[in-house]
Scaffold this motif. Structure first.
Motif, PDB file in Angstrom:
ATOM      1  N   ARG A 100       0.819  -1.205   0.000  1.00  0.00           N
ATOM      2  CA  ARG A 100       0.000   0.000   0.000  1.00  0.00           C
ATOM      3  C   ARG A 100       0.858   1.262   0.000  1.00  0.00           C
ATOM      4  NH1 ARG A 100      -4.221   1.892   4.817  1.00  0.00           N
ATOM      5  NH2 ARG A 100      -4.795   3.889   3.872  1.00  0.00           N
ATOM      6  N   ASP A 101       1.956   1.221   0.718  1.00  0.00           N
ATOM      7  CA  ASP A 101       2.713   2.441   0.956  1.00  0.00           C
ATOM      8  C   ASP A 101       3.914   2.616   0.037  1.00  0.00           C
ATOM      9  OD1 ASP A 101       1.445   4.037   3.146  1.00  0.00           O
ATOM     10  OD2 ASP A 101       1.491   2.076   4.107  1.00  0.00           O
ATOM     11  N   SER A 102       3.757   2.283  -1.243  1.00  0.00           N
ATOM     12  CA  SER A 102       4.653   2.821  -2.268  1.00  0.00           C
ATOM     13  C   SER A 102       3.764   3.751  -3.095  1.00  0.00           C
ATOM     14  CB  SER A 102       5.280   1.716  -3.122  1.00  0.00           C
ATOM     15  OG  SER A 102       4.380   1.206  -4.061  1.00  0.00           O
ATOM     16  N   TYR A 103       4.201   4.979  -3.278  1.00  0.00           N
ATOM     17  CA  TYR A 103       3.291   6.031  -3.723  1.00  0.00           C
ATOM     18  C   TYR A 103       3.501   6.510  -5.157  1.00  0.00           C
ATOM     19  CZ  TYR A 103       3.338   6.288   1.399  1.00  0.00           C
ATOM     20  OH  TYR A 103       3.302   5.974   2.731  1.00  0.00           O
ATOM     21  N   GLY A 108      -4.535   6.943  -7.709  1.00  0.00           N
ATOM     22  CA  GLY A 108      -5.072   7.169  -6.375  1.00  0.00           C
ATOM     23  C   GLY A 108      -4.014   7.443  -5.323  1.00  0.00           C
ATOM     24  N   LYS A 109      -2.752   7.504  -5.748  1.00  0.00           N
ATOM     25  CA  LYS A 109      -1.687   7.777  -4.766  1.00  0.00           C
ATOM     26  C   LYS A 109      -0.928   9.023  -5.212  1.00  0.00           C
ATOM     27  CE  LYS A 109      -1.526   2.969  -3.293  1.00  0.00           C
ATOM     28  NZ  LYS A 109      -2.135   3.082  -1.973  1.00  0.00           N
ATOM     29  N   GLY A 110       0.392   9.026  -5.188  1.00  0.00           N
ATOM     30  CA  GLY A 110       1.143  10.206  -5.593  1.00  0.00           C
ATOM     31  C   GLY A 110       1.733  10.936  -4.399  1.00  0.00           C
ATOM     32  N   PHE A 241      12.254  -4.937  -1.544  1.00  0.00           N
ATOM     33  CA  PHE A 241      12.627  -4.191  -0.342  1.00  0.00           C
ATOM     34  C   PHE A 241      11.383  -3.791   0.439  1.00  0.00           C
ATOM     35  CE2 PHE A 241      13.503  -0.085   1.768  1.00  0.00           C
ATOM     36  CZ  PHE A 241      14.489  -0.513   2.655  1.00  0.00           C
ATOM     37  N   ASP A 242      10.330  -3.343  -0.275  1.00  0.00           N
ATOM     38  CA  ASP A 242       9.066  -3.029   0.399  1.00  0.00           C
ATOM     39  C   ASP A 242       8.570  -4.234   1.197  1.00  0.00           C
ATOM     40  OD1 ASP A 242       9.113  -0.546  -0.823  1.00  0.00           O
ATOM     41  OD2 ASP A 242       7.791  -1.140  -2.465  1.00  0.00           O
ATOM     42  N   ASP A 243       8.631  -5.406   0.578  1.00  0.00           N
ATOM     43  CA  ASP A 243       8.199  -6.635   1.257  1.00  0.00           C
ATOM     44  C   ASP A 243       9.075  -6.947   2.465  1.00  0.00           C
ATOM     45  OD1 ASP A 243       5.920  -7.418   0.016  1.00  0.00           O
ATOM     46  OD2 ASP A 243       6.839  -8.895  -1.301  1.00  0.00           O
ATOM     47  N   TYR A 244      10.367  -6.731   2.306  1.00  0.00           N
ATOM     48  CA  TYR A 244      11.319  -6.990   3.397  1.00  0.00           C
ATOM     49  C   TYR A 244      10.991  -6.125   4.611  1.00  0.00           C
ATOM     50  CZ  TYR A 244      15.780  -6.647   5.926  1.00  0.00           C
ATOM     51  OH  TYR A 244      16.756  -6.619   6.896  1.00  0.00           O
ATOM     52  N   ILE A 245      10.718  -4.844   4.382  1.00  0.00           N
ATOM     53  CA  ILE A 245      10.384  -3.935   5.479  1.00  0.00           C
ATOM     54  C   ILE A 245       8.985  -4.232   6.026  1.00  0.00           C
ATOM     55  CG2 ILE A 245       9.956  -1.527   6.098  1.00  0.00           C
ATOM     56  CD1 ILE A 245      12.896  -2.119   5.769  1.00  0.00           C
ATOM     57  N   ARG A 256       7.284   4.781   0.910  1.00  0.00           N
ATOM     58  CA  ARG A 256       8.344   5.010  -0.087  1.00  0.00           C
ATOM     59  C   ARG A 256       7.776   5.698  -1.325  1.00  0.00           C
ATOM     60  NH1 ARG A 256       9.733   2.601  -4.682  1.00  0.00           N
ATOM     61  NH2 ARG A 256       8.327   0.854  -4.337  1.00  0.00           N
ATOM     62  N   TYR A 257       8.545   6.666  -1.855  1.00  0.00           N
ATOM     63  CA  TYR A 257       8.248   7.284  -3.134  1.00  0.00           C
ATOM     64  C   TYR A 257       9.512   7.181  -3.980  1.00  0.00           C
ATOM     65  CZ  TYR A 257       6.286  10.544  -6.546  1.00  0.00           C
ATOM     66  OH  TYR A 257       5.792  11.107  -7.702  1.00  0.00           O
ATOM     67  N   VAL A 258       9.520   6.305  -4.957  1.00  0.00           N
ATOM     68  CA  VAL A 258      10.677   5.982  -5.803  1.00  0.00           C
ATOM     69  C   VAL A 258      11.823   5.533  -4.902  1.00  0.00           C
ATOM     70  CG1 VAL A 258      12.113   6.669  -7.759  1.00  0.00           C
ATOM     71  CG2 VAL A 258       9.880   7.729  -7.469  1.00  0.00           C
ATOM     72  N   ASP A 259      12.846   6.380  -4.693  1.00  0.00           N
ATOM     73  CA  ASP A 259      13.992   5.955  -3.885  1.00  0.00           C
ATOM     74  C   ASP A 259      14.084   6.692  -2.552  1.00  0.00           C
ATOM     75  OD1 ASP A 259      14.535   8.345  -5.176  1.00  0.00           O
ATOM     76  OD2 ASP A 259      16.690   7.998  -5.262  1.00  0.00           O
ATOM     77  N   ASP A 260      13.080   7.504  -2.224  1.00  0.00           N
ATOM     78  CA  ASP A 260      13.014   8.155  -0.908  1.00  0.00           C
ATOM     79  C   ASP A 260      12.079   7.350  -0.017  1.00  0.00           C
ATOM     80  OD1 ASP A 260      14.632  10.211  -1.754  1.00  0.00           O
ATOM     81  OD2 ASP A 260      12.977  11.540  -2.260  1.00  0.00           O
TER      82      ASP A 260
END
Length: 404
Positions: A100-103, A108-110, A241-245, A256-260
């Motif tokens: 959910r939290d990669s934007y 619907g995100k951004g 990485f998202d899954d790992y965290i 996360r947004y791209v690499d931030d």
């Protein structure tokens, strides 16, 4: 009969991809050239991809300075159509996989969604700002330049599994997945440096770190900034990485947004010890490095700058860089429009568009006093040709100005 239906579907999908591709590229030279005979162009594209003879055309390479200095490779318009076609096919499958939290680059995100999510994380973690909590913000060094194409291709192959496709396309006509995989390979492994058209002068690259230029990259590394597929593929690459965290039982607040990316936690020491763990994982699994000068770890009361906003308890401010660029744009208008000459309509419409773009961003933040200071502090060319409405949220041109 089945082959004919597949062929008809591909033609229809190409037309839809064309209309998507031209939305924000109207009146560019490439788009106009394509549109002169777009039906013929689309049918030719259809024959090329159906016959597996499609090859991307040379890109246009240039350097931009806003919001930061970066090298951009702009694909030919016909290749943009293919990018929209491919993303339209694979996005429904990937959306079911992404956390959910990669934007970035998601419906619907951004940026605004990401800002509000991180603000919510801080409020929730601190129990409505009554308990201590800390913010860890990290950045990846030269992210797009260091994406490993072989790893990316393997990730996409795994994510486009038969089970995932069937769930995403239940009861809906599916694309030709052999064709999809062919296009993925052509786009990932395209060497955009080959025969590219360089716009500007060599001095434009002065000050651009070598780690941010594809011209300095070894084979098999890097995606071009500027392509729709690169944005989507950047989410694919960081998904592990998202899954790992997300799977870590002691981490609840991550975005996360791209690499931030940002992690919020009650324990400062926990976050401090997390940094080398993250560094090792990125280097081992994705061949990426944390940016050594962009590691931020602070108490939430200090605030955090994320996606163009400064997030503080119960309030959001526009980041300094956004304000600086707005002031620079206004200075350009004030110094570039002579008082004795009426600018042409194109210049005025461009000025209105730029001003309203910044005002549109700033109205989401606590910014009224800041806007008063910037816009009303001294004489401005803006009031010669227009006026502000809605608490300085919108700039309009005088009707007589537009008619002239």
């Amino acid at each position: 009969m089945e082959k004919m239906k597949t062929c008809d579907k591909l033609k229809l999908d190409l037309f839809m991809a064309y209309y998507e591709a031209r939305k924000h590229k109207r009146n560019t030279v490439n788009q106009l050239r394509f549109e002169l005979n777009f039906e013929h162009e689309l049918l030719q594209l259809h024959d090329e991809i159906a016959g597996r003879t499609y090859k991307p055309r040379p890109s246009i390479c240039f350097v931009v300075d806003v919001p930061v200095k970066r090298e951009v490779f702009a694909a030919d318009f016909r290749d943009r159509v293919i990018h929209h076609l491919l993303c339209g096919y694979i996005d429904p499958v990937l959306e079911r996989v992404f956390v959910r939290d990669s934007y970035s680059c998601r419906k619907g995100k951004g940026t605004l969604y990401g800002i509000r999510r991180v603000a919510h994380f801080i409020k929730d973690c601190s129990e409505n700002y009554t308990k201590d909590c800390f913010i860890l913000k990290l950045d990846i060094s030269g992210y797009f330049m260091n994406i490993d194409k072989d790893i990316l291709a393997g990730q996409l192959s795994g994510m486009l599994s038969k089970e995932g496709i069937e769930r995403a396309y239940a009861g809906i006509p599916q694309p030709d997945w052999e064709l999809v995989r062919y296009l993925i390979k052509e786009i990932i492994y395209q060497d955009v440096r080959q025969d590219c058209i360089v716009k500007g002068s060599p001095s434009d690259w002065d000050g651009l770190p070598l780690s941010k230029s594809l011209f300095q990259n070894p084979p098999g590394k890097g995606l071009p900034i500027g392509n729709l597929t690169s944005q989507l593929f950047s989410n694919v690459y960081m998904h592990v990485f998202d899954d790992y965290i997300a799977s870590a039982p002691d981490i609840k607040y991550y975005g996360r947004y791209v690499d931030d990316f940002v992690i919020v936690h009650r324990d400062r020491e926990f976050l401090k010890k997390l940094i080398p763990r993250i560094r090792d994982y990125l280097e081992t699994s994705l061949h990426l490095e944390l940016h050594p000068r962009k590691i931020y770890l602070q108490h939430y009361k200090k605030g955090v700058t994320f996606l163009g906003a400064v997030i503080k308890p119960n309030r959001l401010y526009a980041a300094k860089r956004t304000v600086s660029h707005f002031k620079k744009a206004l200075h350009g208008f004030n110094s570039g429009m002579a008082p004795q000459e009426l600018p042409d309509k194109g210049e005025l419409l461009q000025m209105r568009s730029v001003v309203n773009s910044y005002l549109g961003v700033m109205q989401h933040f606590k910014s009224y006093n800041l806007k008063k200071k910037i816009l009303l502090g001294k004489p401005s060319v803006l009031f010669r040709y227009g006026y502000f409405t809605g608490h300085l949220n919108n700039y309009k041109l005088y009707k007589k100005t537009q008619s002239n």
